[in-house]
Design a protein around this motif. Structure first.
Motif, PDB file in Angstrom:
ATOM      1  N   TRP A   1       6.218  -7.050   2.006  1.00 44.82           N
ATOM      2  CA  TRP A   1       6.442  -5.752   2.651  1.00 44.82           C
ATOM      3  C   TRP A   1       7.890  -5.296   2.473  1.00 44.82           C
ATOM      4  O   TRP A   1       8.159  -4.147   2.089  1.00 44.82           O
TER       5      TRP A   1
ATOM      6  N   ASN B   1       4.495   5.635   7.422  1.00 42.94           N
ATOM      7  CA  ASN B   1       3.105   5.905   7.061  1.00 42.94           C
ATOM      8  C   ASN B   1       2.372   4.644   6.596  1.00 42.94           C
ATOM      9  O   ASN B   1       1.192   4.456   6.889  1.00 42.94           O
ATOM     10  N   ASP B   2       3.075   3.783   5.864  1.00 47.18           N
ATOM     11  CA  ASP B   2       2.432   2.617   5.262  1.00 47.18           C
ATOM     12  C   ASP B   2       2.343   1.414   6.192  1.00 47.18           C
ATOM     13  O   ASP B   2       1.620   0.450   5.889  1.00 47.18           O
TER      14      ASP B   2
ATOM     15  N   ARG C   1       7.952   7.137   4.410  1.00 47.35           N
ATOM     16  CA  ARG C   1       6.904   6.399   3.717  1.00 47.35           C
ATOM     17  C   ARG C   1       6.653   5.054   4.414  1.00 47.35           C
ATOM     18  O   ARG C   1       5.505   4.605   4.550  1.00 47.35           O
TER      19      ARG C   1
ATOM     20  N   ARG D   1       2.492  -5.540   7.575  1.00 49.78           N
ATOM     21  CA  ARG D   1       3.504  -4.510   7.307  1.00 49.78           C
ATOM     22  C   ARG D   1       4.075  -3.972   8.636  1.00 49.78           C
ATOM     23  O   ARG D   1       3.962  -2.777   8.934  1.00 49.78           O
TER      24      ARG D   1
END
Length: 538
Positions: free
Chosen positions: A338, A266-267, A263, A203
């Motif tokens: 991703w 963060n991911d 987001r 990711r």
């Protein structure tokens, strides 16, 4: 030849086309000498805006912007513009006149220790004591301003030095400063580490900051992102590094950014921070971007790496060179899942607005405006609610998005737009401001008129200092203090006073036709859009 003539010769050697400024006795020798040059002087109406205009020119042209003002209040008025450029790493050379050398420290008329006062906001400063040193000083100043981490350089020149004779003028061909050797090429061992981590990542994400644009690395970033299918988000200053509608671009991060962009940050399991300071507006919880991920921080300024958050892999260098060097390494990324996840975030996490139909919806209006603007147009956002709406809803195609990010200086948009238009006279330039920020630089309508600078201005009018009112709405439960803009001028009459075409949009019913008329000719137009006073940026 005298010192003032030498200054002009230096500017000519650096291919300077415009000097923005405001004269006074202490800078008059310079302004007298520049009359014999092809360099055009632009008389702005307050000194702060000289730096903002030079900033707009620098950001669009990729060259150094130049401004020149007098001593005392002229120099101190310039400080806010210098600080604004410093916060966003914009290359400027700021020339200030100064009182006679022998009077320095005597508190004489219009004396101010400007080198001392501006110390926190300049990359370097000079107080010229010998006219013979002018060629060396100016050569160094332009080199300092536009290399490494770019920024403003101040040159303070006493009036007697400007008037002092110079036996021989020779502009240096090169700069050799023992203590200034900025790193451009990234360390190859570190680059190999980054490539290795990218090949492992599931990711990966690139966060593009203003340094990508300052290093003219947009093409390199876009090519890298597309080749390896690595998605991109940006900070406010990085808007425009990727076209807004590029399928691999997922918006602006930060307090006022897109939820899906935050987001994504963060991911991610590998985050490449490129040309970004990791400051509070983009990352208000720095520890979050180091949790469960590899953080790679790429910046030309080694002082920024590790200042706010500790990276797993620090990499000092120019963004364009580093992207190019990364592509020489053999690695691949499998990011299909991703990207599918991020695309789903983008589709399902769009902020929901409930605009008042009686007024112009700034979000919808800015999107319509963007779609109608030319491919390479320059959009200049001011500071306040208008800035956040602009960041969230302006569509960058192949043009530029300019704003004051680090300092958040109200009144930036109109003078910066003037500088941008002078740098690129064939490009469409639109300044968007609120009725508060407009009144901080509306005196520059005279400059636009005097020099025929065709900037289009939009005022989102809600009769409030909207961003502060919104903060007071949330924090003080609608207990509003000193945010009511009652007493503001009638913009139609003001436009008439400056021979500007005026337009008004009261709601979205006529938005498409109004925008078409607003943009159709290369001329200055003032468009007033009436905004719900209680509208919020979300």
């Amino acid at each position: 030849m005298i010192g003032a003539d030498a200054i002009v010769k230096c500017l000519e050697a650096e291919d300077v086309q415009y000097v923005f400024g405001y004269p006074g006795v202490a800078i008059c020798p310079f302004y007298n000498s520049i009359l014999d040059s092809d360099i055009q002087t632009i008389l702005i109406r307050t000194e702060q805006n000289a730096a903002h205009a030079a900033s707009g020119l620098a950001r669009v042209s990729g060259t150094v912007g130049v401004c020149a003002v007098t001593s005392g209040p002229g120099a101190t008025n310039l400080i806010t513009g210098i600080a604004t450029a410093f916060a966003d790493s914009i290359p400027l050379v700021c020339i200030t006149g100064q009182v006679n050398s022998e009077l320095l420290g005597s508190d004489v008329f219009q004396e101010a220790d400007i080198t001392g006062a501006a110390e926190s906001f300049v990359k370097y400063s000079y107080l010229v004591k010998d006219a013979a040193e002018i060629p060396r000083i100016f050569k160094e100043a332009f080199h300092l301003a536009n290399t490494g981490r770019k920024g403003p350089v101040l040159i303070d020149v006493p009036i007697d030095v400007q008037n002092a004779p110079i036996a021989k003028f020779k502009y240096p061909e090169e700069v050799n400063m023992r203590t200034y050797k900025p790193t451009v090429k990234g360390n190859m061992a570190q680059i190999k580490k980054v490539a290795k981590e990218l090949s492992r990542a599931k990711r990966p994400l690139i966060c593009a900051g203003g340094g990508v644009l300052l290093s003219q690395a947009e093409k390199a970033l876009r090519h890298f992102s597309e080749k390896y299918q690595i998605p991109v988000v940006s900070t406010m200053m990085g808007i425009g590094a990727m076209p807004t509608k590029d399928p691999l671009y997922f918006g602006m991060v930060g307090n006022n950014g897109k939820p899906f962009a935050n987001r994504a940050m963060n991911d991610s399991d590998l985050l490449l921070m490129v040309g970004a300071r990791v400051a509070d507006r983009a990352v208000n919880q720095p520890d979050v971007i180091t949790e469960n991920k590899v953080l790679v921080h790429i910046d030309v300024d080694p002082a920024e790496i590790g200042k706010n958050v500790g990276p797993a892999i620090p990499l000092v260098g120019d963004a364009r060179h580093i992207f190019e060097d990364l592509e020489t390494e053999e690695f691949s990324c499998d990011t299909a899942a991703w990207i599918k996840t991020l695309t789903n975030y983008r589709e399902t996490m769009q902020p929901i607005r409930r605009p008042n139909a009686s007024y112009v919806d700034p979000a919808a209006f800015i999107t319509k405006l963007s779609e109608a603007m030319e491919e390479d147009a320059v959009y200049v956002a001011d500071v306040g609610q208008n800035q956040i709406w602009s960041c969230g809803y302006h569509i960058v195609k192949q043009g530029r998005f300019l704003t004051s990010g680090g300092m958040g200086t109200m009144g930036y948009s109109i003078p910066a737009a003037m500088g941008a238009k002078l740098a690129a006279p064939k490009r469409q330039v639109v300044a968007v401001c609120g009725d508060g920020s407009f009144q901080m630089s509306m005196m520059e309508l005279a400059t636009m008129r005097q020099f025929g600078v065709a900037v289009k201005i939009i005022v989102l009018k809600n009769n409030y200092l909207g961003m502060v009112r919104e903060y007071q709405h949330y924090t003080y439960k609608d207990n509003y203090s000193v945010v009511d803009l009652s007493g503001s001028p009638d913009l139609e009459k003001l436009a008439s006073a400056y021979d500007l075409r005026f337009m008004r949009l009261e709601n979205m019913a006529g938005a498409d036709e109004t925008i078409r008329s607003f943009l159709e000719k290369d001329e200055s137009v003032l468009l007033e859009c009436l905004i719900d006073p209680m509208d919020l940026v979300k």
